[in-house]
Design a protein around this motif. Structure first.
Motif, short mmCIF file in Angstrom:
data_model
loop_
_atom_site.label_atom_id
_atom_site.label_comp_id
_atom_site.label_asym_id
_atom_site.label_seq_id
_atom_site.Cartn_x
_atom_site.Cartn_y
_atom_site.Cartn_z
N LEU A 30 -35.89 -91.89 141.65
CA LEU A 30 -36.65 -93.13 141.47
C LEU A 30 -37.32 -93.56 142.78
CD1 LEU A 30 -34.31 -95.32 139.21
CD2 LEU A 30 -36.53 -94.33 138.59
N ALA A 31 -36.82 -93.05 143.89
CA ALA A 31 -37.34 -93.46 145.20
C ALA A 31 -38.86 -93.28 145.34
CB ALA A 31 -36.61 -92.71 146.31
N PRO A 32 -39.48 -92.23 144.77
CA PRO A 32 -40.93 -92.06 144.92
C PRO A 32 -41.77 -93.13 144.21
CG PRO A 32 -39.90 -89.96 144.40
CD PRO A 32 -38.87 -91.01 144.19
N ILE A 33 -41.16 -93.94 143.35
CA ILE A 33 -41.93 -94.98 142.66
C ILE A 33 -42.62 -95.90 143.67
CG2 ILE A 33 -41.74 -97.05 141.20
CD1 ILE A 33 -41.54 -94.54 139.58
N ALA A 34 -41.83 -96.38 144.64
CA ALA A 34 -42.39 -97.32 145.63
C ALA A 34 -43.47 -96.68 146.49
CB ALA A 34 -41.25 -97.88 146.49
N PRO A 35 -43.25 -95.49 147.08
CA PRO A 35 -44.33 -94.88 147.87
C PRO A 35 -45.60 -94.65 147.07
CG PRO A 35 -42.25 -93.77 148.31
CD PRO A 35 -42.01 -94.69 147.16
N ALA A 130 -25.14 -75.64 134.87
CA ALA A 130 -25.66 -76.40 133.74
C ALA A 130 -25.27 -77.87 133.83
CB ALA A 130 -25.15 -75.80 132.42
N VAL A 131 -24.00 -78.14 134.20
CA VAL A 131 -23.56 -79.53 134.31
C VAL A 131 -24.29 -80.23 135.44
CG1 VAL A 131 -21.58 -81.03 134.72
CG2 VAL A 131 -21.29 -78.96 133.34
N SER A 132 -24.47 -79.52 136.56
CA SER A 132 -25.16 -80.12 137.70
C SER A 132 -26.61 -80.46 137.36
CB SER A 132 -25.10 -79.16 138.89
OG SER A 132 -25.74 -79.73 140.01
N TRP A 133 -27.27 -79.58 136.61
CA TRP A 133 -28.65 -79.85 136.25
C TRP A 133 -28.79 -81.02 135.28
CZ3 TRP A 133 -33.53 -77.92 137.51
CH2 TRP A 133 -33.53 -76.95 138.51
N SER A 134 -27.74 -81.35 134.57
CA SER A 134 -27.81 -82.51 133.67
C SER A 134 -28.03 -83.79 134.48
CB SER A 134 -26.53 -82.63 132.84
OG SER A 134 -25.40 -82.96 133.66
N GLY A 139 -31.80 -88.19 136.08
CA GLY A 139 -32.53 -88.92 137.12
C GLY A 139 -34.03 -88.82 136.93
N LEU A 140 -34.51 -87.62 136.62
CA LEU A 140 -35.95 -87.44 136.43
C LEU A 140 -36.44 -88.12 135.16
CD1 LEU A 140 -36.31 -83.76 137.63
CD2 LEU A 140 -37.48 -85.74 138.59
N THR A 141 -35.57 -88.21 134.15
CA THR A 141 -35.95 -88.93 132.93
C THR A 141 -36.16 -90.41 133.24
OG1 THR A 141 -34.73 -87.37 131.55
CG2 THR A 141 -35.24 -89.52 130.57
N CYS A 142 -35.27 -90.96 134.07
CA CYS A 142 -35.43 -92.36 134.48
C CYS A 142 -36.75 -92.54 135.23
CB CYS A 142 -34.25 -92.79 135.36
SG CYS A 142 -32.68 -92.90 134.49
N PHE A 143 -37.06 -91.59 136.12
CA PHE A 143 -38.33 -91.65 136.84
C PHE A 143 -39.50 -91.57 135.87
CE2 PHE A 143 -41.98 -89.38 138.50
CZ PHE A 143 -42.34 -90.17 139.58
N THR A 286 -44.28 -83.21 137.18
CA THR A 286 -44.23 -81.75 137.09
C THR A 286 -42.80 -81.25 137.28
OG1 THR A 286 -46.48 -81.55 137.94
CG2 THR A 286 -45.06 -79.61 138.11
N GLN A 287 -42.13 -81.82 138.29
CA GLN A 287 -40.73 -81.44 138.54
C GLN A 287 -39.86 -81.81 137.34
OE1 GLN A 287 -39.15 -83.25 142.07
NE2 GLN A 287 -37.21 -82.11 141.97
#
Length: 592
Positions: A30-35, A130-134, A139-143, A286-287
């Motif tokens: 979420l950090a890139p939202i502000a920049p 697999a668990v780590s990628w969840s 996090g990326l879904t929130c972004f 993209t990520q």
């Protein structure tokens, strides 16, 4: 257990650590939202469309602060990720290893050791991945949700082009599921086979050389290696193909975005700041799209890993893999005190061991032992003898729980032994197998196997009892000499006496020797039994042997033939009553 249940149980093992990790990586994503918003304002300031009055240098300072803040979050995120991943993978390996070690020796693992290592390493790593990628996907879904809301407020049509590739990614991943699982399973199977063959070759170097089979073994290994290459190539190509679909679908969206942005900027409905925000967020979208595709891929591959790990359990529930257990790490809960206390209780001294109706038949051949009855009083020296294939070792292994439970009962001082495999271990009993199992470690560590020395004299006394003290003096580094894989740097007699010292350094009520003296000369064997009796005057001994030295010392001898007791008694009695015993006795004389 389904793959989703497996994933969920791994997450639930340390829910607070997983939650902390998820929170940290959600903040990182979420950090890139502000920049992004600062960048938009920066370009709008340059073009005169700014809504805030921070000035160029003020906006640059905000960008630098945001970058430093994200760097700090990433450092903390890696710490939380490593801590959770380590515990998750160690739980799987701990539970798997514990289950294997509790199985009877003949059924510990259903595959070669090298293949089992592949399961412990690769399949556990795949599950961990697999668990780590969840966490990344969450996090990326929130972004994506937050950035999507911001972008929709600017231009809904442009936002649609940014997120459209996600549909292509999910569709492609779902269509490739069956083939992806097939290729991954074949790749893992081929890798396991190659690993197993390497283990077998290293463990049988002398046998291969004696048979002159080097060329044939190498050719066989080359074929296995080629099969592995083909299987891994298919697996890798499938993964790269999916990655290509993921990245190119994003590029398609990017191209459409730029074309449409040009038209909107000419019409004045879209500013340079808006374009910079879309382009800035597009990198992270993209990520997100790529990671969603990768997570789906890892999740499908996780199902293959679950099947392979469950196969090692040999019929046990897959729930064994994810049972919450202590990893004995600093600051973590220990095992329940009652379990530790129970393990520390000294066993009742053996007064009498009774075996009634003990039977076991090997599934493939039907051969084994049938209706064995034995009584071992305290301090007795009982010898099991018979011709090759009569069932001597099978009897010992059945008694000690190293073979699956068959028929019959075992009583220790009149109390039934429910689980021989767990019960018959130090301090109840100590055992030396027919073939010594030594490790590529020092002689000291091979004897102690992690056990603390009871005193300064415990190890020297065990070496003396095993007639090993002279050999140790002649070794280059004494007890610190590395014996090589399977003890190849020791002679056969030295390996057997090392195994004897390993057994004798442990205090036990019952000592079981399976053909210990087969590689010893008569004089050394005589010394070994003499010292054994001196050191363990009240010990109860059960010995498999056909050597006269042991037979002459026996209080009681049991003669086996075709898995049944043919005769029993003292050596003098059996010389008169048992043709089989006479043949063994006089055969030993002829060898001498």
């Amino acid at each position: 257990m389904t793959t989703f249940q497996y994933l969920w149980k791994l997450i639930a093992y340390r829910p607070m650590r997983y939650t902390l990790n998820a929170v940290m990586w959600t903040l990182i994503y979420l950090a890139p939202i502000a920049p992004g918003l600062v960048t938009k304002e920066f370009f709008d300031t340059l073009t005169g469309h700014a809504k805030l009055d921070y000035g160029v240098w003020g906006l640059i300072a905000l960008l630098m602060a945001a970058a430093i803040g994200r760097m700090m979050l990433i450092i903390i995120g890696f710490i939380t990720d490593v801590n959770f991943r380590f515990r998750m993978s160690m739980l799987l390996r701990r539970n798997l290893l514990e289950h294997v070690l509790k199985q009877p020796g003949a059924q510990a693992i259903p595959v070669a050791p090298g293949e089992a290592i592949s399961h412990f390493r690769d399949d556990v790593d795949q599950s961990e991945e697999a668990v780590s990628w969840s966490v990344d996907v969450f996090g990326l879904t929130c972004f994506a949700l937050v950035s999507g809301y911001i972008l929709i407020r600017i231009d809904a049509q442009m936002t649609l082009l940014v997120f459209m590739p996600i549909v292509l990614v999910i569709t492609a991943a779902q269509l490739a599921t069956v083939r992806l699982q097939k290729y991954r399973a074949a790749s893992r199977e081929a890798t396991s086979k190659v690993t197993g063959e390497i283990s077998e070759m290293f463990g049988n170097v002398q046998a291969i050389q004696v048979a002159g089979a080097e060329r044939r073994v190498i050719e066989r290994f080359a074929r296995s290696g080629d099969n592995r290459r083909k299987a891994m190539l298919k697996d890798k190509l499938m993964g790269e193909l999916l990655d290509s679909v993921f990245s190119n679908s994003v590029n398609l969206g990017t191209g459409l975005l730029l074309l449409l942005a040009g038209a909107k900027m000419r019409s004045g409905t879209f500013t340079v700041g808006d374009l910079s925000l879309f382009v800035y967020y597009l990198t992270f979208v993209t990520q997100f799209i790529t990671n969603v595709g990768k997570f789906i891929t890892y999740f499908k591959q996780m199902s293959v890993s679950l099947q392979r790990l469950t196969f090692l359990l040999q019929g046990a529930s897959a729930k064994v893999l994810t049972m919450a257990r202590s990893l004995h790490l600093k600051g973590e809960e220990a095992e329940p005190e009652h379990e530790v206390a129970a393990a520390a209780v000294a066993p009742a001294p053996l007064e009498k061991l009774e075996v009634n109706g003990l039977s076991y038949a090997y599934p493939d051949t039907g051969r084994g032992i049938h209706d064995i009855h034995l009584t071992l009083p305290r301090g007795s020296f009982t010898v099991i003898t018979g011709t090759i294939g009569s069932g001597k070792t099978t009897l010992i292994r059945s008694l000690l729980g190293l073979l699956p439970t068959g028929e019959g009962t075992i009583r220790w001082n009149g109390v039934p032994v429910e689980d021989p495999g767990t019960f018959f271990a130090p301090p109840h009993s100590a055992y030396t197998a027919q073939v010594p199992r030594l490790y590529s470690d020092t002689l000291r560590n091979n004897i102690l196997l992690g056990q603390p020395e009871a005193g300064p004299e415990s190890l020297p006394q065990a070496l003396h009892a095993a007639v090993m003290e002279q050999d140790v003096q002649h070794l280059a580094n004494g007890l610190d000499t590395v014996v090589g894989p399977r003890g190849v740097k020791l002679s056969g007699g030295q390996a057997q006496r090392t195994a004897a010292a390993r057994m004798l350094v442990r205090d036990a009520e019952l000592y079981v020797f399976d053909d210990l003296s087969s590689a010893l000369d008569v004089e050394t064997e005589q010394k070994l039994w003499e010292r054994m009796f001196e050191r363990r005057r009240e010990a109860t001994c059960l010995v498999v042997s056909h050597r006269k030295t042991a037979l002459a010392r026996a209080d009681h001898i049991v003669v086996l033939k075709e898995g049944r007791i043919e005769a029993e008694g003292t050596s003098a009695e059996l010389l008169h009553s048992s043709p089989t015993f006479r043949e063994l006795w006089h055969g030993d004389e002829r060898k001498a």
